[in-house]
Design an enzyme around this catalytic site. Structure first.
Site, PDB file in Angstrom:
ATOM      1  N   ASP A   8       0.860  -1.178   0.000  1.00 24.65           N
ATOM      2  CA  ASP A   8       0.000   0.000   0.000  1.00 24.65           C
ATOM      3  C   ASP A   8       0.900   1.233   0.000  1.00 24.65           C
ATOM      4  O   ASP A   8       2.136   1.116  -0.054  1.00 24.65           O
ATOM      5  CB  ASP A   8      -0.930  -0.026   1.209  1.00 24.65           C
ATOM      6  CG  ASP A   8      -2.208   0.781   0.995  1.00 24.65           C
ATOM      7  OD1 ASP A   8      -2.309   1.482  -0.030  1.00 24.65           O
ATOM      8  OD2 ASP A   8      -3.101   0.718   1.859  1.00 24.65           O
ATOM      9  N   GLU A  10       0.021   4.666   1.801  1.00 25.42           N
ATOM     10  CA  GLU A  10      -0.069   5.673   2.852  1.00 25.42           C
ATOM     11  C   GLU A  10       0.924   5.437   3.995  1.00 25.42           C
ATOM     12  O   GLU A  10       1.304   6.369   4.703  1.00 25.42           O
ATOM     13  CB  GLU A  10      -1.498   5.719   3.417  1.00 25.42           C
ATOM     14  CG  GLU A  10      -2.532   6.264   2.439  1.00 25.42           C
ATOM     15  CD  GLU A  10      -3.123   5.205   1.545  1.00 25.42           C
ATOM     16  OE1 GLU A  10      -4.083   5.511   0.821  1.00 25.42           O
ATOM     17  OE2 GLU A  10      -2.625   4.044   1.568  1.00 25.42           O
ATOM     18  N   HIS A 117      -7.998   5.308   6.977  1.00 26.48           N
ATOM     19  CA  HIS A 117      -9.268   5.025   6.307  1.00 26.48           C
ATOM     20  C   HIS A 117      -9.401   3.516   6.186  1.00 26.48           C
ATOM     21  O   HIS A 117      -8.474   2.773   6.525  1.00 26.48           O
ATOM     22  CB  HIS A 117      -9.337   5.684   4.920  1.00 26.48           C
ATOM     23  CG  HIS A 117      -8.302   5.206   3.972  1.00 26.48           C
ATOM     24  ND1 HIS A 117      -7.002   5.661   3.977  1.00 26.48           N
ATOM     25  CD2 HIS A 117      -8.363   4.281   2.976  1.00 26.48           C
ATOM     26  CE1 HIS A 117      -6.305   5.063   3.028  1.00 26.48           C
ATOM     27  NE2 HIS A 117      -7.109   4.207   2.408  1.00 26.48           N
ATOM     28  N   GLU A 135      -8.175  -2.220   6.866  1.00 25.32           N
ATOM     29  CA  GLU A 135      -7.510  -2.981   5.811  1.00 25.32           C
ATOM     30  C   GLU A 135      -6.516  -3.987   6.379  1.00 25.32           C
ATOM     31  O   GLU A 135      -6.340  -5.080   5.833  1.00 25.32           O
ATOM     32  CB  GLU A 135      -6.821  -2.018   4.845  1.00 25.32           C
ATOM     33  CG  GLU A 135      -7.820  -1.203   4.044  1.00 25.32           C
ATOM     34  CD  GLU A 135      -7.177  -0.072   3.246  1.00 25.32           C
ATOM     35  OE1 GLU A 135      -6.060  -0.267   2.729  1.00 25.32           O
ATOM     36  OE2 GLU A 135      -7.802   0.995   3.141  1.00 25.32           O
TER      37      GLU A 135
END
Length: 275
Positions: A8, A10, A117, A135
């Site tokens: 990912d 972020e 998020h 996630e």
């Protein structure tokens, strides 16, 4: 040995603002270069510990087309593009021996954490049998459903703490300390990569001591959606119903793989805006 690395964006060192993760913003090219470099560090660490390993890298951010293929370590294969089976863990199967999560972030509503998020800004929360999962938890449990342990996670300190609670004994690498949603104290990218390489090798060597995260079915899943329109669209999916208030939908699943696929579908539906 077969290893899946899900990357990912972020949670990569140096990234603190959504503009650095958005293909339409000016900082994105730097962000994807940093992301690719961290992926390479983890690939190198895996192969330090297991030179004959078959390494598959899943681009797991946004459009799933962020990692720079020509700059990725040539010893690994790359899964990119969407939609695809298993989303962020595309390539996972019963022959996978270990999963590593790189550049991950904490779940929606937690913090302080950098760009927190769950799947998208349109999802406020996902609860499986009443337990909130972001996630990190969703992907760790999907791997666990297949019997595969997640042996490493990197990201900010909030992401690492979330993972450690779910998977005790796994390796974590905090490449930055979150100060707020778009602020952190970050390691120099080169230092972060050195630590990631060492940690990935350690995680592969001790993989048999990490238990898969197993969440047995049948399951009840609740998803809080940002927009009432998203709830209306979710009602078109067989088995999905409204659950209290105007933003929550619920469904039952026989196992975690089924639950994960339905959550992915709801995420896609939530991205549809009224015409």
């Amino acid at each position: 040995m077969n290893v899946l690395i899900s990357v990912d964006m972020e949670g990569v060192s140096g990234i603190v603002h959504p503009s650095e993760t958005n293909p339409d913003r000016y900082d994105y090219e730097r962000g994807r270069a940093l992301m690719t470099a961290e992926a390479n560090a983890v690939i190198a660490g895996v192969l330090d510990a297991a030179p004959a390993a078959d390494v598959l890298v899943a681009d797991a951010h946004g459009p799933f087309r962020n990692l720079l293929p020509e700059q990725l370590d040539r010893r690994a294969r790359l899964v990119r593009g969407k939609p695809r089976p298993l989303g962020m863990l595309a390539g996972l199967d019963a022959d996978t021996d270990a999963v590593l999560l790189v550049g991950y972030h904490a779940r929606a509503g937690s913090g302080p954490g950098v760009i927190t998020h769950t799947m998208s800004g349109d999802i406020l929360d996902v609860r499986v049998d009443g337990r909130s999962l972001g996630e990190i938890g969703l992907n760790a449990a999907l791997a666990g459903h297949t019997g595969v342990p997640v042996v490493l996670l990197s990201g900010d300190d909030a992401a690492c703490a979330e993972f450690e609670e779910l998977v005790p004994g796994a390796v974590t690498v905090a490449v930055k300390e979150a100060l707020a949603a778009a602020a952190a104290v970050a390691l120099h990218p080169e230092v972060a990569r050195e630590r990631l390489r060492e940690a990935a090798a350690e995680a592969i060597r001790r993989r048999t001591r990490v238990s898969p995260l197993s969440i047995a079915g049948p399951l009840t899943v609740e998803v809080d959606l940002y927009s009432p329109v998203s709830v209306d669209l979710a009602m078109l999916v067989p088995g999905v119903s409204r659950a209290g208030g105007g933003r929550t939908v619920a469904f039952s699943a026989t196992d975690f793989a089924e639950a994960y696929r339905l959550v992915l579908l709801l995420v896609q539906l939530a991205s549809i805006k009224p015409g």
